[in-house]
Design a protein around this motif. Structure first.
Motif, PDB file in Angstrom:
ATOM      1  N   THR A  29      16.182  48.885  77.451  1.00  0.00           N
ATOM      2  CA  THR A  29      16.268  49.441  78.839  1.00  0.00           C
ATOM      3  C   THR A  29      18.470  48.475  78.777  1.00  0.00           C
ATOM      4  N   THR A  30      18.183  47.272  76.942  1.00  0.00           N
ATOM      5  CA  THR A  30      19.047  46.726  76.681  1.00  0.00           C
ATOM      6  C   THR A  30      19.013  46.942  75.472  1.00  0.00           C
ATOM      7  N   LEU A  31      20.396  47.144  74.739  1.00  0.00           N
ATOM      8  CA  LEU A  31      20.996  46.232  73.222  1.00  0.00           C
ATOM      9  C   LEU A  31      21.312  45.642  73.304  1.00  0.00           C
ATOM     10  N   MET A  32      21.452  44.924  72.022  1.00  0.00           N
ATOM     11  CA  MET A  32      21.985  43.988  71.345  1.00  0.00           C
ATOM     12  C   MET A  32      22.455  44.513  70.251  1.00  0.00           C
ATOM     13  N   ALA A  33      23.220  43.948  69.561  1.00  0.00           N
ATOM     14  CA  ALA A  33      23.627  45.121  67.665  1.00  0.00           C
ATOM     15  C   ALA A  33      25.076  43.658  67.788  1.00  0.00           C
ATOM     16  N   THR A  34      25.555  44.300  66.591  1.00  0.00           N
ATOM     17  CA  THR A  34      27.000  43.808  65.806  1.00  0.00           C
ATOM     18  C   THR A  34      27.587  45.306  65.064  1.00  0.00           C
ATOM     19  N   GLY A  35      28.484  45.188  65.639  1.00  0.00           N
ATOM     20  CA  GLY A  35      28.934  46.454  64.536  1.00  0.00           C
ATOM     21  C   GLY A  35      30.063  45.758  63.254  1.00  0.00           C
ATOM     22  N   GLU A  36      30.089  46.598  62.406  1.00  0.00           N
ATOM     23  CA  GLU A  36      30.636  46.161  61.315  1.00  0.00           C
ATOM     24  C   GLU A  36      31.585  46.754  60.354  1.00  0.00           C
ATOM     25  N   GLY A  37      32.005  47.375  60.208  1.00  0.00           N
ATOM     26  CA  GLY A  37      33.104  48.499  59.974  1.00  0.00           C
ATOM     27  C   GLY A  37      32.393  50.192  60.477  1.00  0.00           C
ATOM     28  N   SER A  38      30.878  50.374  59.496  1.00  0.00           N
ATOM     29  CA  SER A  38      31.122  52.130  60.470  1.00  0.00           C
ATOM     30  C   SER A  38      29.814  51.295  60.638  1.00  0.00           C
ATOM     31  N   ARG A  39      28.755  50.091  59.983  1.00  0.00           N
ATOM     32  CA  ARG A  39      27.829  49.841  60.475  1.00  0.00           C
ATOM     33  C   ARG A  39      27.070  49.452  62.132  1.00  0.00           C
ATOM     34  N   ILE A  40      26.114  49.860  62.495  1.00  0.00           N
ATOM     35  CA  ILE A  40      25.689  48.962  63.408  1.00  0.00           C
ATOM     36  C   ILE A  40      24.529  48.149  63.193  1.00  0.00           C
ATOM     37  N   THR A  41      23.868  47.240  63.626  1.00  0.00           N
ATOM     38  CA  THR A  41      22.845  46.120  63.201  1.00  0.00           C
ATOM     39  C   THR A  41      22.325  45.606  64.427  1.00  0.00           C
ATOM     40  N   VAL A  42      20.733  46.328  64.968  1.00  0.00           N
ATOM     41  CA  VAL A  42      20.122  46.116  66.269  1.00  0.00           C
ATOM     42  C   VAL A  42      19.657  44.552  65.886  1.00  0.00           C
ATOM     43  N   LEU A  43      19.520  43.829  67.083  1.00  0.00           N
ATOM     44  CA  LEU A  43      19.282  42.605  67.219  1.00  0.00           C
ATOM     45  C   LEU A  43      18.314  42.185  67.925  1.00  0.00           C
ATOM     46  N   ASP A  44      18.216  42.807  68.718  1.00  0.00           N
ATOM     47  CA  ASP A  44      17.591  42.489  70.049  1.00  0.00           C
ATOM     48  C   ASP A  44      17.098  43.897  71.060  1.00  0.00           C
ATOM     49  N   ARG A  45      16.157  44.200  71.435  1.00  0.00           N
ATOM     50  CA  ARG A  45      16.230  44.854  73.164  1.00  0.00           C
ATOM     51  C   ARG A  45      15.150  44.455  73.831  1.00  0.00           C
ATOM     52  N   THR A  46      15.169  45.152  75.618  1.00  0.00           N
ATOM     53  CA  THR A  46      14.677  45.190  76.282  1.00  0.00           C
ATOM     54  C   THR A  46      13.915  46.392  76.496  1.00  0.00           C
ATOM     55  N   PRO A  47      12.531  45.362  76.395  1.00  0.00           N
ATOM     56  CA  PRO A  47      11.705  46.696  77.006  1.00  0.00           C
ATOM     57  C   PRO A  47      11.799  47.481  78.463  1.00  0.00           C
ATOM     58  N   LEU A  48      11.477  48.587  78.735  1.00  0.00           N
ATOM     59  CA  LEU A  48      10.933  48.858  80.013  1.00  0.00           C
ATOM     60  C   LEU A  48       9.709  48.114  80.479  1.00  0.00           C
ATOM     61  N   PRO A  49       9.285  48.387  81.669  1.00  0.00           N
ATOM     62  CA  PRO A  49      10.102  48.157  82.989  1.00  0.00           C
ATOM     63  C   PRO A  49      11.555  47.137  83.217  1.00  0.00           C
ATOM     64  N   HIS A  50      11.724  46.488  82.478  1.00  0.00           N
ATOM     65  CA  HIS A  50      12.732  45.640  83.147  1.00  0.00           C
ATOM     66  C   HIS A  50      13.916  45.652  82.590  1.00  0.00           C
ATOM     67  N   SER A  51      14.585  46.366  83.754  1.00  0.00           N
ATOM     68  CA  SER A  51      16.498  47.251  83.916  1.00  0.00           C
ATOM     69  C   SER A  51      16.930  46.688  85.240  1.00  0.00           C
ATOM     70  N   LEU A  52      18.029  46.249  83.998  1.00  0.00           N
ATOM     71  CA  LEU A  52      18.844  46.121  85.248  1.00  0.00           C
ATOM     72  C   LEU A  52      19.793  47.166  85.988  1.00  0.00           C
ATOM     73  N   GLY A  53      19.464  48.510  84.944  1.00  0.00           N
ATOM     74  CA  GLY A  53      19.879  49.496  86.077  1.00  0.00           C
ATOM     75  C   GLY A  53      19.650  50.010  86.640  1.00  0.00           C
ATOM     76  N   GLN A  54      18.431  50.089  86.693  1.00  0.00           N
ATOM     77  CA  GLN A  54      16.766  50.466  87.562  1.00  0.00           C
ATOM     78  C   GLN A  54      16.888  49.460  88.687  1.00  0.00           C
ATOM     79  N   PHE A  55      16.358  48.142  88.635  1.00  0.00           N
ATOM     80  CA  PHE A  55      17.433  46.792  89.751  1.00  0.00           C
ATOM     81  C   PHE A  55      18.203  47.572  91.005  1.00  0.00           C
ATOM     82  N   TYR A  56      19.700  47.506  90.218  1.00  0.00           N
ATOM     83  CA  TYR A  56      20.907  47.992  90.814  1.00  0.00           C
ATOM     84  C   TYR A  56      20.712  49.559  91.221  1.00  0.00           C
ATOM     85  N   ALA A  57      20.295  50.021  90.859  1.00  0.00           N
ATOM     86  CA  ALA A  57      19.946  51.294  91.833  1.00  0.00           C
ATOM     87  C   ALA A  57      18.705  52.096  92.653  1.00  0.00           C
TER      88      ALA A  57
END
Length: 576
Positions: free
Chosen positions: A159-187
């Motif tokens: 439900t979330t992704l934290m990452a860094t972007g540098e140049g044309s690269r995207i490096t994933v740092l962390d994720r939040t798994p379902l069912p813990h969702s801010l989008g679904q909470f607000y919906a």
């Protein structure tokens, strides 16, 4: 040449060629069904036509979904149905049959495209949904290096992704798994307040400004808890998104927050306070995520994406309070934008820095020449006056100062959900009664919902506390005290506005109209809302003419053609 497409909610297609975004459009604009879930055949055909190629000429077809990784998402939905078997019988909910059909369509995508679009289609590539969201923001941003935060309802399993972007690269740092969702909470809170989840969250955001967050402590204690290291958890035993979207709320939640509102019920102060509470808990959780991301990356800039990035009030707080020098939100931050992100990410992986594309503006959709506009008017029996550019701007600006409403249809259609001056309804923001006038003549929407201002970028600081340009209406800022009396129709109850800054380089015609209005009034600001009535924003001249005829708007402008209303619509309650 890479085609990105998504068949899920807000289906869309986008085409990237030689480091340039050629075209992008949502399928809803063509099929005239909001938030449509479908294989975006018409959007794809438009993109290919814009480039002058066939589908067989495309090097790659990129899809922002790894369909084989949705097991966790499916298990959670099935668990909700087992807990409440009546969900199988509720009309209007997404059945397992429909969901499975969407994923089966991805599984058989090559065959579907061959059957419906073109023979000889290459095998599509399926990419990580949240990384495609990240690409849709960072790879078109002006930043060489940036922190990236993606927040939505759900990807394949997160439900979330934290990452860094540098140049044309995207490096994933962390994720939040379902069912813990801010989008679904607000919906889910949107459903509890009697609105449509996954569609009307922006209404709740508007309603929140008229309430007090009196329920926020109960939400923090019982529903959304902040954890260490930028984590959070949602108590789905008390507030389950799958149950909420079908109108079911467990007894424990109702004991805490009262009975859910039906869509026909009057909105009370309790509902306003619940909206304010949900909004502030969302903002606090996003700030919690953002602070951790900033400490991880030490980046000076932040890129946002995912459906939650449409919450412009929260975006304003993130920009003001996290310490980033710059914050970027693309015009299509939600799932339609992931289609473009898929094309960008695949291109960047293959081409490296040379495959990175800048996004100079949001005008990536279809455009129609004067002959097409005249044909649509002729078919409807409407007469038009043809004006030069200078005559048009002065005439329309003068009509706006008289309190007239103008449908303004120009150039290429906007990419994303905002009308940004090419498919817009325009009005004078200085009139106290303008909101009520628009709602009575056109929009038929809740009185508490704000309208947005568009302003000349080089004069925006005179009216708004704007720390940076805002070309896509993705941030809420404070209206300056000296301007509140000047701009009552676009100043929200809390003294803020969702601003679009307009430059001559990005939209010369809209800029010149704003300048003409400024010369007449001293205020180069217009109320700008979408050219539609309870439907997707208009795409073709025929859509524009039909919408005009359903309303009491006085003027329609198609390019340089000015059309006046000869008589009111014959049907009462026309727009609703």
């Amino acid at each position: 040449m890479v085609l990105g497409l998504s068949n899920m909610r807000d289906a869309a297609a986008a085409l990237v060629s030689d480091g340039r975004i050629v075209a992008a459009a949502e399928e809803e604009r063509f099929v005239r069904r909001k938030h449509v879930t479908a294989l975006p055949v018409q959007a794809m055909c438009y993109c290919l036509h814009e480039a002058g190629v066939a589908l067989r000429d495309v090097e790659a077809i990129a899809v922002p979904w790894k369909y084989w990784q949705v097991g966790r998402r499916a298990r959670l939905a099935l668990t909700a149905m087992i807990r409440s078997p009546q969900l199988f019988r509720v009309k209007g909910t997404r059945s397992l049959e429909r969901v499975s059909r969407e994923w089966l369509e991805l599984f058989r995508l090559r065959e579907e495209l061959t059957r419906r679009v073109d023979a000889g289609v290459i095998q599509p590539v399926f990419l990580d949904h949240h990384v495609c969201h990240a690409a849709s923001s960072f790879l078109v941003s002006p930043f060489e290096r940036s922190a990236i935060l993606v927040v939505d309802g759900a990807s394949e399993a997160d439900t979330t992704l934290m990452a860094t972007g540098e140049g044309s690269r995207i490096t994933v740092l962390d994720r939040t798994p379902l069912p813990h969702s801010l989008g679904q909470f607000y919906a889910a809170m949107t459903a509890f307040l009697g609105f449509r989840p996954d569609q009307d969250e922006y209404i709740v955001m508007g309603l929140a400004s008229s309430g007090e967050p009196t329920f926020a402590p109960a939400l923090r204690q019982n529903i959304v808890r902040l954890l260490s290291r930028g984590r959070f958890e949602v108590n789905v035993r008390l507030l389950d998104f799958h149950l909420a979207r079908a109108g079911f709320f467990v007894e424990g939640f109702v004991r805490l927050f009262g009975a859910p509102r039906r869509s026909t019920d009057e909105i009370t102060q309790r509902h306003r306070d619940l909206a304010a509470s949900a909004q502030v808990v969302l903002e606090e959780t996003l700030l919690h995520l953002g602070r951790h991301l900033r400490s991880l990356t030490q980046a000076e800039s932040l890129c946002l994406a995912g459906g939650v990035a449409y919450n412009c009030v929260a975006n304003g707080r993130l920009r003001a309070e996290l310490g980033f020098k710059e914050v970027y939100v693309p015009p299509a931050a939600g799932d339609s934008g992931a289609a473009l992100g898929a094309a960008l990410w695949w291109t960047a992986r293959r081409e490296g820095e040379a495959g990175r594309c800048r996004l100079p503006d949001a005008y990536l959709g279809p455009q129609f020449d004067e002959a097409a506009c005249r044909a649509a008017l002729s078919q409807a029996g409407l007469l038009a006056e043809s004006l030069t550019d200078a005559q048009l701007y002065e005439r329309v600006a003068a009509e706006l100062t008289r309190g007239r409403l103008v449908f303004w249809y120009q150039g290429r259609m906007e990419w994303g959900p905002r009308a940004l001056g090419n498919r817009s309804l325009l009005a004078d923001p200085r009139r106290e009664d303008m909101r009520e006038l628009i709602n009575s003549k056109v929009k038929c929407r809740e009185s508490f919902r704000p309208f947005a201002p568009s302003v000349l970028a080089d004069r925006a600081q005179e009216f708004f506390e704007l720390p940076a340009p805002s070309p896509y209406m993705q941030f809420t800022v404070r209206v300056k005290a000296s301007a509140k009396g000047l701009l009552p129709a676009v100043t929200h109850v809390d003294g803020t506005a969702r601003v679009q800054t307009v430059t001559r380089e990005t939209n010369q015609r809209f800029y010149d109209l704003l300048a003409a209005f400024g010369r007449l009034t001293g205020v180069p600001v217009l109320l700008n809302t979408s050219f539609n009535v309870q439907e997707p924003i208009v795409c073709t001249p025929e859509d524009a003419v039909r919408c005009f005829q359903r309303t009491q708007v006085e003027w329609l402008v198609l390019g340089n053609l000015l059309v006046g209303r000869s008589s009111p619509p014959a049907i009462s309650n026309h727009a609703c």
